[in-house]
Design a protein around this motif. Structure first.
Motif, PDB file in Angstrom:
ATOM      1  N   PHE A  45     -56.579  44.681  66.357  1.00  0.00           N
ATOM      2  CA  PHE A  45     -56.950  45.714  65.397  1.00  0.00           C
ATOM      3  C   PHE A  45     -55.932  46.850  65.455  1.00  0.00           C
ATOM      4  CE2 PHE A  45     -60.969  43.848  66.818  1.00  0.00           C
ATOM      5  CZ  PHE A  45     -61.599  43.545  65.622  1.00  0.00           C
ATOM      6  N   CYS A  46     -55.584  47.368  64.312  1.00  0.00           N
ATOM      7  CA  CYS A  46     -54.731  48.555  64.261  1.00  0.00           C
ATOM      8  C   CYS A  46     -55.486  49.630  63.498  1.00  0.00           C
ATOM      9  CB  CYS A  46     -53.400  48.247  63.592  1.00  0.00           C
ATOM     10  SG  CYS A  46     -52.245  49.631  63.705  1.00  0.00           S
ATOM     11  N   CYS A  47     -55.705  50.776  64.142  1.00  0.00           N
ATOM     12  CA  CYS A  47     -56.526  51.839  63.556  1.00  0.00           C
ATOM     13  C   CYS A  47     -55.685  53.080  63.265  1.00  0.00           C
ATOM     14  CB  CYS A  47     -57.658  52.215  64.507  1.00  0.00           C
ATOM     15  SG  CYS A  47     -58.615  50.804  65.109  1.00  0.00           S
ATOM     16  N   SER A  48     -56.103  53.872  62.277  1.00  0.00           N
ATOM     17  CA  SER A  48     -55.417  55.118  61.956  1.00  0.00           C
ATOM     18  C   SER A  48     -56.010  56.253  62.777  1.00  0.00           C
ATOM     19  CB  SER A  48     -55.536  55.420  60.463  1.00  0.00           C
ATOM     20  OG  SER A  48     -56.885  55.361  60.058  1.00  0.00           O
ATOM     21  N   ASP A  49     -55.195  57.280  63.036  1.00  0.00           N
ATOM     22  CA  ASP A  49     -55.691  58.411  63.823  1.00  0.00           C
ATOM     23  C   ASP A  49     -55.513  59.752  63.121  1.00  0.00           C
ATOM     24  OD1 ASP A  49     -52.998  58.691  63.950  1.00  0.00           O
ATOM     25  OD2 ASP A  49     -52.841  58.688  66.131  1.00  0.00           O
ATOM     26  N   ALA A 108     -49.153  55.365  58.447  1.00  0.00           N
ATOM     27  CA  ALA A 108     -49.318  54.525  59.630  1.00  0.00           C
ATOM     28  C   ALA A 108     -47.950  54.148  60.202  1.00  0.00           C
ATOM     29  CB  ALA A 108     -50.088  53.264  59.274  1.00  0.00           C
ATOM     30  N   HIS A 109     -47.875  54.088  61.538  1.00  0.00           N
ATOM     31  CA  HIS A 109     -46.642  53.679  62.192  1.00  0.00           C
ATOM     32  C   HIS A 109     -46.534  52.151  62.180  1.00  0.00           C
ATOM     33  CE1 HIS A 109     -45.846  57.693  63.648  1.00  0.00           C
ATOM     34  NE2 HIS A 109     -47.071  57.758  64.153  1.00  0.00           N
ATOM     35  N   ALA A 134     -48.908  48.319  59.445  1.00  0.00           N
ATOM     36  CA  ALA A 134     -48.642  48.460  60.875  1.00  0.00           C
ATOM     37  C   ALA A 134     -47.732  47.367  61.411  1.00  0.00           C
ATOM     38  CB  ALA A 134     -49.971  48.437  61.642  1.00  0.00           C
ATOM     39  N   SER A 135     -47.450  46.349  60.605  1.00  0.00           N
ATOM     40  CA  SER A 135     -46.639  45.228  61.065  1.00  0.00           C
ATOM     41  C   SER A 135     -45.586  44.843  60.038  1.00  0.00           C
ATOM     42  CB  SER A 135     -47.542  44.017  61.344  1.00  0.00           C
ATOM     43  OG  SER A 135     -46.771  42.857  61.534  1.00  0.00           O
TER      44      SER A 135
END
Length: 377
Positions: free
Chosen positions: A244-248, A254-255, A282-283
């Motif tokens: 999972f890739c989440c935003s902060d 997004a990085h 993210a990818s």
């Protein structure tokens, strides 16, 4: 004071205000007007809104310049923006970080935009925090569905732990907001969880979370947390069943964390869910946003989901949640008699005002000029 509540399109199933909260706001002298069908996709009829004190409008475009607030879940066309006065407020759920054309239209037409997603985004009561919690719960359900479908190239596994069968392994990028919801849901199922974050403070918070430790003990699973390290992450991905890739932060893009080589070394059938796709990919292997019923298989056989606007899959829950928060912030705006600068909650969420970009974080992310709200005459 007059507020216009818009329904953006047939695909939009969100209501930014539900009848109960409309009734509360109208009792405080806010006149609310709405477009027909605004709540039909989440269980509310036009009659419900009328009973709550709102007024139905058939052609809002004719008198669009007579409302103090235009409340919308999406963007507004340039032709409509031109009809607005600079002192009118667009109260929108849309964040222009990924909608640059809309942002330029706002600046050119000198419109004022307040983005709901950016209102006190780092507080527990913010819209961003609450919707990210919904995203996390949804993501775990989504991952479980496609992880189990062996005939669709998944791993044929169940989330969590069953008797002595090894637990599934979750790798979670982002220890806050949606990440916290994912961690809690995963540990409750008995999954082993690996978490990484760029912030040492966020890492320490997860390490010291007693609830997570209790869940590990009860369900005989584990959690490990580390500050982002490329080599360590590269190694962990080979063990992952779900990533999972989440935003902060809703104000920044997004990085891109995962390169193509990292993805290619993962097990075929691993599920990769990007919850930050509203703010970018993210990818390197991601190309575009998908729908839940459609998955992308990379050449490495990894199942990708880049699902934007996840909250639309929970229309009633989301509408009830965001409506209550909207009501609170609209009350603050009314109490300050629309003096945007004077409200510590509202001021940071003003994105554009009188032809100026007033959100510093968004300005830096897009390499644009930034002007402090208090400096605008």
């Amino acid at each position: 004071m007059k507020l216009l509540l818009l329904k953006e399109s047939k695909k939009d199933n969100r209501a930014l205000l539900i009848p109960n909260d409309v009734k509360e706001l109208t009792s405080k002298k806010l006149e609310i007007y709405f477009e027909s069908g605004i709540g039909s996709s989440c269980g509310f009829t036009d009659t419900d809104y009328i009973s709550a004190g709102a007024n139905l409008v058939k052609n809002y475009k004719e008198k669009i310049d007579t409302y103090h607030i235009i409340c919308t879940s999406g963007v507004i066309s340039k032709s409509l923006l031109k009809k607005l006065k600079p002192e009118q407020i667009i109260w929108s759920y849309s964040n222009p970080i990924n909608q640059v054309k809309f942002l330029y239209n706002l600046l050119n037409c000198k419109n004022t935009l307040i983005s709901l997603k950016t209102i006190s985004w780092d507080s527990e009561s913010s819209i961003f925090t609450n919707t990210e919690q919904l995203k996390g719960k949804f993501a775990v359900s989504l991952a479980g569905l496609y992880l189990s479908k062996y005939d669709k190239r998944g791993l044929g596994k169940v989330l969590g732990k069953v008797n002595e069968v090894n637990s599934t392994v979750f790798v979670v990028g982002g220890a806050r907001f949606a990440g916290e919801a994912i961690i809690k849901s995963s540990l409750s199922l008995g999954s082993d969880v690996v978490v990484f974050d760029h912030s040492q403070e966020a890492v320490d918070a997860i390490k010291n979370n007693h609830q997570f430790q209790t869940l590990c003990s009860l369900n005989k699973c584990s959690i490990s947390v580390f500050k982002y390290d490329f080599e360590k992450l590269f190694s962990m991905l080979r063990q992952a069943d779900v990533v999972f890739c989440c935003s902060d932060n809703p104000n920044t893009k997004a990085h891109e964390i995962f390169n193509e080589k990292m993805i290619s070394t993962m097990k075929k059938g691993t599920v990769f869910v990007n919850l930050a796709s509203d703010y970018g990919f993210a990818s390197e292997t991601e190309r575009y946003s998908t729908k839940v019923k459609k998955s992308i298989f990379t050449t490495a056989g990894i199942i990708h989901f880049n699902v934007a606007d996840i909250e639309k899959y929970y229309p009633e829950t989301f509408s009830t949640l965001i409506s209550h928060l909207n009501m609170l912030y609209l009350e603050i705006l009314m109490e300050n008699t629309f003096n945007l600068e004077s409200s510590p909650q509202i001021a940071p969420a003003v994105i554009t005002h009188k032809g100026n970009l007033t959100n510093e974080t968004i300005a830096k992310s897009l390499s644009l000029k930034y002007t402090k709200l208090k400096d605008i005459k």
